[in-house]
Design an enzyme around this catalytic site. Structure first.
Site, PDB file in Angstrom:
ATOM      1  N   SER A  67       0.711  -1.126   0.170  1.00 12.77           N
ATOM      2  CA  SER A  67       0.014  -0.152   0.049  1.00 12.77           C
ATOM      3  C   SER A  67       0.859   1.301  -0.187  1.00 12.77           C
ATOM      4  O   SER A  67       2.181   1.353   0.414  1.00 12.77           O
ATOM      5  CB  SER A  67      -0.876  -0.141   1.437  1.00 12.77           C
ATOM      6  OG  SER A  67      -1.439   1.402   1.257  1.00 12.77           O
ATOM      7  N   TYR A 125      -2.014  -1.035   9.914  1.00  8.59           N
ATOM      8  CA  TYR A 125      -2.111  -1.377   8.596  1.00  8.59           C
ATOM      9  C   TYR A 125      -0.874  -1.042   7.961  1.00  8.59           C
ATOM     10  O   TYR A 125      -0.241  -1.506   7.038  1.00  8.59           O
ATOM     11  CB  TYR A 125      -3.189  -0.682   7.811  1.00  8.59           C
ATOM     12  CG  TYR A 125      -3.475  -0.832   6.468  1.00  8.59           C
ATOM     13  CD1 TYR A 125      -4.057  -1.767   5.927  1.00  8.59           C
ATOM     14  CD2 TYR A 125      -3.145   0.101   5.549  1.00  8.59           C
ATOM     15  CE1 TYR A 125      -4.177  -2.203   4.788  1.00  8.59           C
ATOM     16  CE2 TYR A 125      -3.230  -0.084   4.213  1.00  8.59           C
ATOM     17  CZ  TYR A 125      -3.942  -1.150   3.800  1.00  8.59           C
ATOM     18  OH  TYR A 125      -4.157  -1.344   2.639  1.00  8.59           O
TER      19      TYR A 125
END
Ligand code: NDP
Length: 243
Positions: free
Chosen positions: A138, A152
């Site tokens: 990401s 995350y």
């Protein structure tokens, strides 16, 4: 190109489903895993078959060692080889770190990071020269542009280090390892019309969400023979979020 096989974890929806279809168009037979959504997984299987390729859907919890191993072994049982592994299944726990529970910490580590490690070890039992390891990271692995994403971001940053190490280990065998780092991509996980969408859009240079096929096309290139000299790389496909 000779017969090739790709496994995409979390291939029933979103980015994973788009990758499965793109790699099928490229000539790969396809295995996908899913957690719960059998109907969506079977739809992807049918769509791959309509493209003239073979496909299987494996229910396998990517948060467990058994699920990680089953994903690889069932792909090998179905097709007898494995040429590309795309570790895509992921979750996005959101909230300030002080409010995160140990359960949330374990869940996100297990699925977003540990799964890539276990699946890679298992895949290497079958992968040969020309093999491709592709991890869906990401842009938040590079930059945490707003609060609430610490767990995350940590897992996605972890994939970068893992990939560099794997690339070093496997370079001499002609197997590449790379991370693709999406920015905001319109999926169930990050809906384009969701509560945070207007804020997220502003973090990109393009002020827009990307499409699942933006990621699928990048994975397709990395999986191709043309990308044989790209390894250990983290490739942003993020509309300039990290710019
Ligand atoms: P979605 O939530 O739309 O899809 C998730 C997929 O993962 C589904 O196929 C789901 O299966 C599967 N999955 C979820 N949990 C598990 C599990 N425990 N075991 C096995 N499979 C599981 O996500 P996206 O397509 O948006 O995201 C895919 C990847 O891309 C993730 O790693 C995410 O972090 C990353 N990413 C996404 C961005 C975005 O903006 N969308 C941005 C940056 C990175 P089922 O259908 O059965 O639930």
């Amino acid at each position: 190109m000779t017969h090739r096989v790709a496994l995409i974890t979390g291939g029933s929806r979103g980015i994973g489903a788009a990758i499965a279809l793109k790699l099928a168009q490229d000539g790969f037979d396809i295995a996908i895993t899913y957690a719960r959504n059998e109907k969506a997984a079977q739809k992807v299987v049918s769509e791959v078959e309509a493209l003239g390729r073979k496909a299987v859907a494996v229910q396998a919890d990517g948060g467990s060692t058994d699920g990680n191993i089953a994903a690889i072994t069932k792909t090998h049982e179905a097709f007898g080889r494995l040429d590309a592994l795309v570790c895509n299944a992921g979750i996005y726990p959101y909230g300030p770190i002080a409010q995160m529970t140990v359960t949330q910490i374990e869940e996100v580590l297990n699925l977003n990071l540990r799964a890539a490690m276990v699946e890679t070890v298992e895949a290497l039992k079958y992968m040969k020269t020309g093999g491709r390891l592709i991890y869906i990271g990401s842009a938040f692995g590079e930059r945490a542009p707003f609060p609430g994403i610490s767990l995350y971001a940590a897992t996605k940053a972890g994939l970068i280090g893992f990939t560099k190490g794997v690339a070093r280990d496997l370079g001499p065998q002609g197997i590449t390892a790379n991370v693709v780092e999406p920015g905001p991509i319109a999926t169930d996980l990050n809906p384009e019309d969701g509560a945070a969408a207007a804020v997220i859009r502003k973090f990109t240079a393009t002020e827009s969400y990307g499409k699942v096929n933006d990621i699928a096309r990048t994975v397709s290139f990395l999986a191709s023979p043309d990308a044989s000299y790209i390894t250990g790389a983290s490739i942003l496909v993020d509309g300039g979020l990290v710019a």
